[in-house]
Scaffold this motif. Structure first.
Motif, PDB file in Angstrom:
ATOM      1  N   ASN A  51      -4.866   1.294 -14.167  1.00  0.00           N
ATOM      2  CA  ASN A  51      -5.188   1.860 -12.854  1.00  0.00           C
ATOM      3  C   ASN A  51      -4.463   1.112 -11.736  1.00  0.00           C
ATOM      4  OD1 ASN A  51      -6.906   3.857 -13.857  1.00  0.00           O
ATOM      5  ND2 ASN A  51      -8.682   2.490 -13.854  1.00  0.00           N
ATOM      6  N   LEU A  52      -4.393  -0.227 -11.863  1.00  0.00           N
ATOM      7  CA  LEU A  52      -3.712  -1.019 -10.849  1.00  0.00           C
ATOM      8  C   LEU A  52      -2.220  -0.687 -10.816  1.00  0.00           C
ATOM      9  CD1 LEU A  52      -3.680  -3.240  -8.721  1.00  0.00           C
ATOM     10  CD2 LEU A  52      -3.529  -4.929 -10.579  1.00  0.00           C
ATOM     11  N   LYS A 105      -0.795   2.099 -11.693  1.00  0.00           N
ATOM     12  CA  LYS A 105      -0.609   3.438 -11.133  1.00  0.00           C
ATOM     13  C   LYS A 105      -0.802   3.436  -9.615  1.00  0.00           C
ATOM     14  CE  LYS A 105      -1.953   5.953 -15.325  1.00  0.00           C
ATOM     15  NZ  LYS A 105      -2.943   6.847 -15.955  1.00  0.00           N
ATOM     16  N   GLU A 106      -1.730   2.600  -9.132  1.00  0.00           N
ATOM     17  CA  GLU A 106      -1.950   2.539  -7.687  1.00  0.00           C
ATOM     18  C   GLU A 106      -0.723   1.954  -6.981  1.00  0.00           C
ATOM     19  OE1 GLU A 106      -6.091   1.460  -6.215  1.00  0.00           O
ATOM     20  OE2 GLU A 106      -6.173   0.746  -8.279  1.00  0.00           O
ATOM     21  N   VAL A 107      -0.164   0.890  -7.550  1.00  0.00           N
ATOM     22  CA  VAL A 107       1.028   0.281  -6.938  1.00  0.00           C
ATOM     23  C   VAL A 107       2.190   1.260  -6.986  1.00  0.00           C
ATOM     24  CG1 VAL A 107       2.727  -1.571  -7.100  1.00  0.00           C
ATOM     25  CG2 VAL A 107       0.303  -2.060  -7.493  1.00  0.00           C
ATOM     26  N   GLN A 108       2.373   1.900  -8.143  1.00  0.00           N
ATOM     27  CA  GLN A 108       3.475   2.852  -8.278  1.00  0.00           C
ATOM     28  C   GLN A 108       3.318   4.022  -7.308  1.00  0.00           C
ATOM     29  OE1 GLN A 108       3.068   6.207 -10.262  1.00  0.00           O
ATOM     30  NE2 GLN A 108       4.807   6.595  -8.906  1.00  0.00           N
ATOM     31  N   ALA A 109       2.096   4.490  -7.149  1.00  0.00           N
ATOM     32  CA  ALA A 109       1.864   5.630  -6.265  1.00  0.00           C
ATOM     33  C   ALA A 109       2.254   5.310  -4.832  1.00  0.00           C
ATOM     34  CB  ALA A 109       0.400   6.061  -6.343  1.00  0.00           C
ATOM     35  N   GLU A 110       2.043   4.057  -4.418  1.00  0.00           N
ATOM     36  CA  GLU A 110       2.407   3.662  -3.065  1.00  0.00           C
ATOM     37  C   GLU A 110       3.921   3.667  -2.857  1.00  0.00           C
ATOM     38  OE1 GLU A 110       0.477   3.311  -0.623  1.00  0.00           O
ATOM     39  OE2 GLU A 110      -1.498   3.143  -1.543  1.00  0.00           O
ATOM     40  N   CYS A 111       4.679   3.566  -3.970  1.00  0.00           N
ATOM     41  CA  CYS A 111       6.147   3.608  -3.877  1.00  0.00           C
ATOM     42  C   CYS A 111       6.668   5.035  -3.797  1.00  0.00           C
ATOM     43  CB  CYS A 111       6.779   2.923  -5.093  1.00  0.00           C
ATOM     44  SG  CYS A 111       6.434   1.161  -5.221  1.00  0.00           S
ATOM     45  N   GLY A 112       5.791   6.005  -4.016  1.00  0.00           N
ATOM     46  CA  GLY A 112       6.227   7.388  -3.990  1.00  0.00           C
ATOM     47  C   GLY A 112       7.181   7.677  -5.132  1.00  0.00           C
ATOM     48  N   GLY A 113       8.112   8.591  -4.925  1.00  0.00           N
ATOM     49  CA  GLY A 113       9.062   8.975  -5.957  1.00  0.00           C
ATOM     50  C   GLY A 113      10.471   8.519  -5.661  1.00  0.00           C
ATOM     51  N   LEU A 114      10.614   7.498  -4.841  1.00  0.00           N
ATOM     52  CA  LEU A 114      11.947   7.032  -4.447  1.00  0.00           C
ATOM     53  C   LEU A 114      12.451   5.998  -5.452  1.00  0.00           C
ATOM     54  CD1 LEU A 114      13.850   7.640  -2.055  1.00  0.00           C
ATOM     55  CD2 LEU A 114      13.084   5.509  -1.053  1.00  0.00           C
ATOM     56  N   PRO A 115      13.555   6.262  -6.158  1.00  0.00           N
ATOM     57  CA  PRO A 115      14.024   5.366  -7.221  1.00  0.00           C
ATOM     58  C   PRO A 115      14.244   3.924  -6.786  1.00  0.00           C
ATOM     59  CG  PRO A 115      15.126   7.479  -7.395  1.00  0.00           C
ATOM     60  CD  PRO A 115      14.334   7.519  -6.118  1.00  0.00           C
ATOM     61  N   LEU A 116      14.854   3.694  -5.619  1.00  0.00           N
ATOM     62  CA  LEU A 116      15.135   2.314  -5.209  1.00  0.00           C
ATOM     63  C   LEU A 116      13.849   1.527  -5.023  1.00  0.00           C
ATOM     64  CD1 LEU A 116      17.232   0.175  -4.403  1.00  0.00           C
ATOM     65  CD2 LEU A 116      16.976   0.960  -2.040  1.00  0.00           C
ATOM     66  N   ARG A 143       7.500  -7.937 -12.085  1.00  0.00           N
ATOM     67  CA  ARG A 143       7.624  -8.161 -13.527  1.00  0.00           C
ATOM     68  C   ARG A 143       7.174  -9.575 -13.899  1.00  0.00           C
ATOM     69  NH1 ARG A 143      12.527  -5.990 -17.246  1.00  0.00           N
ATOM     70  NH2 ARG A 143      11.726  -6.694 -19.262  1.00  0.00           N
ATOM     71  N   GLY A 144       6.220  -9.661 -14.817  1.00  0.00           N
ATOM     72  CA  GLY A 144       5.734 -10.952 -15.285  1.00  0.00           C
ATOM     73  C   GLY A 144       4.734 -11.626 -14.362  1.00  0.00           C
ATOM     74  N   GLU A 145       4.382 -10.986 -13.239  1.00  0.00           N
ATOM     75  CA  GLU A 145       3.445 -11.592 -12.291  1.00  0.00           C
ATOM     76  C   GLU A 145       2.001 -11.381 -12.741  1.00  0.00           C
ATOM     77  OE1 GLU A 145       4.201 -13.513  -9.952  1.00  0.00           O
ATOM     78  OE2 GLU A 145       6.358 -13.172  -9.715  1.00  0.00           O
ATOM     79  N   PRO A 146       1.094 -12.314 -12.390  1.00  0.00           N
ATOM     80  CA  PRO A 146      -0.321 -12.177 -12.790  1.00  0.00           C
ATOM     81  C   PRO A 146      -1.049 -11.086 -12.004  1.00  0.00           C
ATOM     82  CG  PRO A 146       0.004 -14.125 -11.418  1.00  0.00           C
ATOM     83  CD  PRO A 146       1.368 -13.584 -11.708  1.00  0.00           C
ATOM     84  N   HIS A 147      -2.265 -10.809 -12.436  1.00  0.00           N
ATOM     85  CA  HIS A 147      -3.057  -9.711 -11.878  1.00  0.00           C
ATOM     86  C   HIS A 147      -3.259  -9.862 -10.374  1.00  0.00           C
ATOM     87  CE1 HIS A 147      -6.768  -7.425 -10.960  1.00  0.00           C
ATOM     88  NE2 HIS A 147      -6.361  -6.615 -11.941  1.00  0.00           N
ATOM     89  N   ASP A 148      -3.526 -11.080  -9.888  1.00  0.00           N
ATOM     90  CA  ASP A 148      -3.816 -11.251  -8.462  1.00  0.00           C
ATOM     91  C   ASP A 148      -2.593 -10.938  -7.595  1.00  0.00           C
ATOM     92  OD1 ASP A 148      -2.629 -13.587  -9.555  1.00  0.00           O
ATOM     93  OD2 ASP A 148      -3.224 -14.730  -7.783  1.00  0.00           O
ATOM     94  N   LYS A 205      -0.458  -4.457  -3.951  1.00  0.00           N
ATOM     95  CA  LYS A 205      -1.032  -3.131  -3.690  1.00  0.00           C
ATOM     96  C   LYS A 205      -1.603  -3.066  -2.276  1.00  0.00           C
ATOM     97  CE  LYS A 205      -5.171  -2.177  -4.561  1.00  0.00           C
ATOM     98  NZ  LYS A 205      -6.516  -1.957  -5.151  1.00  0.00           N
ATOM     99  N   ASP A 206      -2.328  -4.132  -1.860  1.00  0.00           N
ATOM    100  CA  ASP A 206      -2.920  -4.148  -0.520  1.00  0.00           C
ATOM    101  C   ASP A 206      -1.842  -4.171   0.555  1.00  0.00           C
ATOM    102  OD1 ASP A 206      -5.388  -4.172  -1.709  1.00  0.00           O
ATOM    103  OD2 ASP A 206      -5.649  -6.355  -1.554  1.00  0.00           O
ATOM    104  N   GLN A 207      -0.784  -4.973   0.333  1.00  0.00           N
ATOM    105  CA  GLN A 207       0.285  -5.055   1.321  1.00  0.00           C
ATOM    106  C   GLN A 207       1.027  -3.724   1.448  1.00  0.00           C
ATOM    107  OE1 GLN A 207       2.019  -8.687  -0.589  1.00  0.00           O
ATOM    108  NE2 GLN A 207       2.293  -9.356   1.521  1.00  0.00           N
ATOM    109  N   ILE A 208       1.352  -3.112   0.310  1.00  0.00           N
ATOM    110  CA  ILE A 208       2.097  -1.862   0.334  1.00  0.00           C
ATOM    111  C   ILE A 208       1.279  -0.766   0.998  1.00  0.00           C
ATOM    112  CG2 ILE A 208       3.113  -0.052  -1.104  1.00  0.00           C
ATOM    113  CD1 ILE A 208       3.791  -2.220  -3.143  1.00  0.00           C
ATOM    114  N   SER A 209      -0.036  -0.755   0.731  1.00  0.00           N
ATOM    115  CA  SER A 209      -0.884   0.310   1.272  1.00  0.00           C
ATOM    116  C   SER A 209      -0.978   0.251   2.789  1.00  0.00           C
ATOM    117  CB  SER A 209      -2.288   0.228   0.661  1.00  0.00           C
ATOM    118  OG  SER A 209      -2.930  -0.981   1.037  1.00  0.00           O
ATOM    119  N   ARG A 210      -0.692  -0.916   3.364  1.00  0.00           N
ATOM    120  CA  ARG A 210      -0.720  -1.038   4.827  1.00  0.00           C
ATOM    121  C   ARG A 210       0.593  -0.606   5.467  1.00  0.00           C
ATOM    122  NH1 ARG A 210      -3.413  -5.954   3.524  1.00  0.00           N
ATOM    123  NH2 ARG A 210      -1.510  -7.159   3.894  1.00  0.00           N
TER     124      ARG A 210
END
Length: 671
Positions: free
Chosen positions: A206-207, A209-220, A230-235, A241-246
Motif C-alpha cells: 500500500n505504501l 502504491k501511494e508513493v507511486q500514485a503521487e508520481c502520476g504517470g510521468l516516466p522521469l 531503492r533500498g531505503e527503510p520504511h520510515d 510519501k508525506d513530502q510528495i503529497s504536499r
C-alpha cells in the motif's frame, strides 16, 4: 550503415558497482507507443513523424525503443541515425555528422547551413537505401527546418516538447505520447525501486502504491523517485510519501509541479552532496561531458578527495539524477583516480531542478552564476555588474563569437571555477580572468565544427592557483605555450584539438595528469609531451593517425598509469617503456595495429594491471612477461589470454586473467 553506436542500448553494459548506467532496454509502458509510432512511420505516405510530450514524458526512451524494435531494424537494415538536437544545437555540426553517418563517408566541412543542407539533400536523393534519422529533443521549428530532408526511402522521427515545432503537411504525422496508465506506471516504478516489475512480498504494498500514485504517470518522475528510494527503510518511504503529497500535482503537464516533485529526490542528500548536485546546472543539458571535468570541480573547489567525489558521482547515477555512460571496463582507471573513459549527461528537467535550487542563493553573494542559454554575446542585464565585485564561486557562460570589446568590465575575485562554452572559429578569453586570483578550474569548450583560435591568452599567466585546465576543439599550441607559465597546474586535458607544433617542454610545472583524446590530426607525439617529470597519469587515446611513440617516453619515470588506448595506427611500443620503473597500470586496449610487445616490458617490476583488450594483431607475448611478478590483473581477448595463463603457471601465481569479448570503442564526445 551501422546504427549510431552511442545509442544502442544492447552495447552499453551496466556496471552497478560504479554507478555506470547505460540506456536501459526496459521500456515498460512504451510497448504500445512504440507500436503506434512504428505504424505511422512505416506508412508509405509518411516521411516525418513527430512525437510530442512534456519534459520527462519518455520521448527519448520511446525513440531508443524504436531503434531497438525488430521490425524497424528489419525495414531499415540498421541504417538508423540518432542525433540529440537540444536547446542550443550546433546545426552545421549536426549536418556534418549526418553526412558522415548517412553516406558512410569522411565527415564533410560545410561553409554554412545553406551549403550543408544543399549538399546533404543531393546525397540523400542519390541514395536508394531506406534510412531513418531520429532527431531527439528539438526545441525550435527553425532548427528543425534545417535538419529535414526528402528522399525516396528517407524518413525522420522528431521528438519535441512543443507540438507547434512539427510542420503540418500531407506527409507528416503527429503522435502525442500519453502518460503511463496506472498498471504500467507501477511496473516502471517497481523496476527502478526494486529491480523487478512488481512489488516484493516483503514490502508494504500500500505504501509503495501511494508513493507511486503521487508520481502520476510521468516516466522521469517514476524513474528518479523510484531510484532514490531503492533500498531505503520504511520510515524513509513514509517521509517521502508525506513530502510528495504536499507538492503540486504533475498529472496535468505542469512543469513547476514536476520540478517540485523532483526536489524530493535530493532531500536525502547531505549538504556536500547537495552542493555537488547543484553544480550540475553549470553544464548544458543533454551533452556528454567528461566525468573528470565534474570531478575536478568537486576536488579542487569542493575540496573532496577524488574517490569520495567519485562515490557521489556513482550515487547520483544510481539515483538517476544524471546519466553516466562509458567504457564498462573503466574500473581499472577509476582505481587510479581517473574517470577519463566515463561521460555524464543530464536530462533537461533535472538540470532545471539544479538551476531552480541554485537560484535560491541571493544577490551578488550567490555561489553559482551562469548564462544558461547560448547567445551572440552577454545578456544586457550583465551590464549592471560593470565595475562591481561579485562573490561568485562558480561561473558558467555560453556565447557565440566574442571579441575583447564584447566583454563587460566584470570582476569576480572569489571565483574558483570558470566554464566557457561557445561556437566560433575565434574566441577572445574574457579579460576579467585577471581578477580571478582564486581560480582553480578552467574549461574552454568549443561546440563549433572547426578548431577555434583562442586570443587574449596573456591573462592565463596571472592565474597562480589554477590546478586543472580542460580544452576542447581548439588550436592547442598558443594555449599550451601560456599553460607552461602556470606553475600550479596539475591536470591538463586536450580533446578534439589540433596544432601541437612548437610546444616546448613542461619541465617548469608540476603537471601530474595529462590527457590527449580524439586529436584526429595528430601523427606524432611532440617530444615536449614526454618531458613532464612530475606526471603520474599520462594518456593518449582515440588518435587514429598516430603511428609511433618517441623513445623519450621512457623519460617520465614518475608515471604510475600509462594509457595508450584506441590508437589503431600504432605498430609498436618503444623499448624505452621499460624505463618506467614506477609504472603500475598499462592500458593498450584497442591498439589494433600493435603487432608485438618489446622484451623490455619485463623491466616493469611494479606493474600490477595490464589492460589489453581488442589488440587483434597481437598474436604472441614476449618471454619477458614472465618477469612481471607483481602483476595482479590482465584484461585481454581469448587468444592472448591462453598465453597469459601459461605465464601465470610459470611465474605469476597470483595473476588473474580476465577474458573479455571484443568491444568496439564508443566515441562519447561525438556531438
Amino acid at each position: 550503415m551501422a546504427l549510431v553506436r552511442s545509442i544502442d542500448s544492447s552495447e552499453i553494459v551496466d556496471d552497478c558497482a560504479y554507478g555506470v548506467l547505460g540506456k536501459s532496454q526496459f521500456y515498460v509502458g512504451l510497448e504500445k507507443c512504440i507500436g503506434d509510432l512504428r505504424g505511422m512511420l512505416l506508412d508509405k505516405d509518411v516521411s516525418v513523424v513527430g512525437a510530442q510530450s512534456m519534459g520527462g514524458g519518455g520521448k527519448t526512451s520511446l525513440a531508443l525503443g524504436l531503434c531497438n524494435d525488430p521490425q524497424i531494424k528489419e525495414y531499415f537494415h540498421e541504417n538508423v541515425v540518432f542525433i540529440t538536437v537540444s536547446q542550443s544545437p550546433n546545426l552545421i555540426g549536426i549536418l556534418e555528422t549526418m553526412w558522415e553517418k548517412i553516406g558512410g563517408r569522411k565527415k564533410q566541412e560545410f561553409q554554412n547551413l545553406e551549403d550543408g543542407h544543399k549538399q546533404l539533400q543531393q546525397l540523400i536523393l542519390r541514395q536508394p537505401k531506406s534510412t531513418l534519422v531520429i532527431l531527439d529533443d528539438v526545441w525550435s521549428r527553425i532548427h528543425l527546418e534545417n535538419l529535414l530532408f526528402e528522399g525516396p526511402a528517407y524518413k525522420t522521427v522528431v521528438t519535441t516538447r512543443d507540438r507547434s515545432n512539427i510542420p503540418t503537411t500531407q506527409t507528416t504525422r503527429l503522435y502525442q505520447l500519453p502518460l503511463l496508465c496506472k498498471e504500467d506506471a507501477l511496473s516502471l516504478f517497481c523496476f527502478w525501486a526494486f529491480g523487478r516489475t512488481s512489488i516484493p512480498s516483503t514490502i508494504d504494498a500500500n505504501l509503495v502504491k501511494e508513493v507511486q500514485a503521487e508520481c502520476g504517470g510521468l516516466p522521469l518522475a517514476l524513474k528518479v523517485i523510484g531510484s532514490c528510494l531503492r533500498g531505503e527503510p520504511h520510515d524513509v518511504w513514509e517521509r517521502a510519501k508525506d513530502q510528495i503529497s504536499r507538492g503540486e500535482s504533475i498529472s496535468d503537464y505542469h512543469k513547476k509541479g514536476l520540478i517540485k516533485l523532483l526536489e524530493i529526490s535530493i532531500d536525502s542528500l547531505d549538504d556536500v552532496a547537495r552542493e555537488c548536485f547543484l553544480d550540475l546546472g553549470l553544464f548544458p543539458e543533454e551533452r556528454k561531458i567528461s566525468a573528470d571535468a565534474l570531478l575536478d570541480i568537486w576536488v579542487y573547489v569542493r575540496n573532496l578527495q577524488w574517490h569520495n567525489a567519485f562515490s557521489i558521482l556513482s550515487d547520483f547515477a544510481s539515483r538517476n539524477l544524471l546519466n553516466l555512460t562509458g567504457n564498462p571496463w573503466s574500473r581499472v582507471a577509476i582505481s587510479y583516480g581517473s574517470a577519463s573513459e566515463l561521460y555524464f549527461s543530464q536530462h533537461g528537467v533535472m538540470r532545471e531542478l539544479a538551476l531552480h535550487l541554485g537560484s535560491q542563493d541571493g544577490g551578488d553573494h550567490r555561489k553559482r552564476f551562469l548564462m544558461p542559454r547560448k547567445e551572440a554575446s552577454l545578456p544586457e542585464k550583465w551590464e549592471m555588474l560593470n565595475h562591481r565585485a561579485c562573490d561568485v564561486q562558480l561561473l558558467s557562460i555560453q556565447t557565440g563569437p566574442m571579441e575583447a570589446k564584447h566583454w563587460f568590465q566584470l570582476n569576480f575575485p572569489e571565483t574558483e571555477a570558470l566554464l566557457l562554452f561557445f561556437t566560433s572559429n575565434e574566441y577572445f578569453l574574457p579579460p576579467f580572468l585577471k581578477s580571478m586570483k582564486k581560480l582553480k578550474f578552467l574549461m574552454v569548450f568549443n561546440y563549433g565544427t572547426k578548431r577555434a583560435t583562442i586570443k587574449g591568452l596573456d591573462v592565463l599567466s596571472s592565474l597562480t592557483q589554477l590546478k586543472s585546465v580542460r580544452l576542447q576543439r581548439l588550436i592547442a599550441s598558443p594555449v599550451l605555450k601560456q599553460s607552461k607559465e602556470i606553475s600550479s597546474l596539475e591536470k591538463l586535458c586536450l580533446s578534439l584539438c589540433e596544432g601541437f607544433e612548437y610546444v616546448s617542454t613542461f619541465n617548469s610545472i608540476k603537471l601530474r595528469d595529462f590527457n590527449l583524446d580524439h586529436c584526429s590530426s595528430l601523427e606524432e607525439v611532440p617530444l615536449s609531451f614526454c618531458y613532464m617529470p612530475s606526471a603520474q597519469m599520462w594518456s593518449i587515446s582515440n588518435c587514429h593517425l598516430l603511428k609511433m611513440l618517441p623513445d623519450d617516453l621512457g623519460n617520465m619515470n614518475s608515471l604510475r598509469m600509462l594509457r595508450l588506448s584506441a590508437l589503431p595506427g600504432l605498430k609498436e611500443l618503444p623499448a624505452s617503456i621499460g624505463k618506467l620503473e614506477r609504472l603500475e597500470c598499462l592500458d593498450i586496449s584497442s591498439c589494433e595495429g600493435l603487432r608485438g610487445l618489446p622484451e623490455e616490458i619485463g623491466q616493469l617490476k611494479k606493474l600490477t594491471d595490464f589492460y589489453m583488450r581488442d589488440c587483434s594483431r597481437l598474436m604472441s607475448l614476449p618471454r619477458a612477461v614472465c618477469e612481471l611478478t607483481s602483476l595482479n590483473l590482465v584484461i585481454c581477448d581469448e587468444k592472448i589470454g591462453k598465453q597469459w595463463l601459461r605465464a601465470k603457471n610459470i611465474s605469476i601465481p597470483e595473476l588473474r586473467v580476465e577474458i573479455v569479448e571484443t568491444h568496439f570503442s564508443l566515441e562519447w564526445l561525438g556531438d
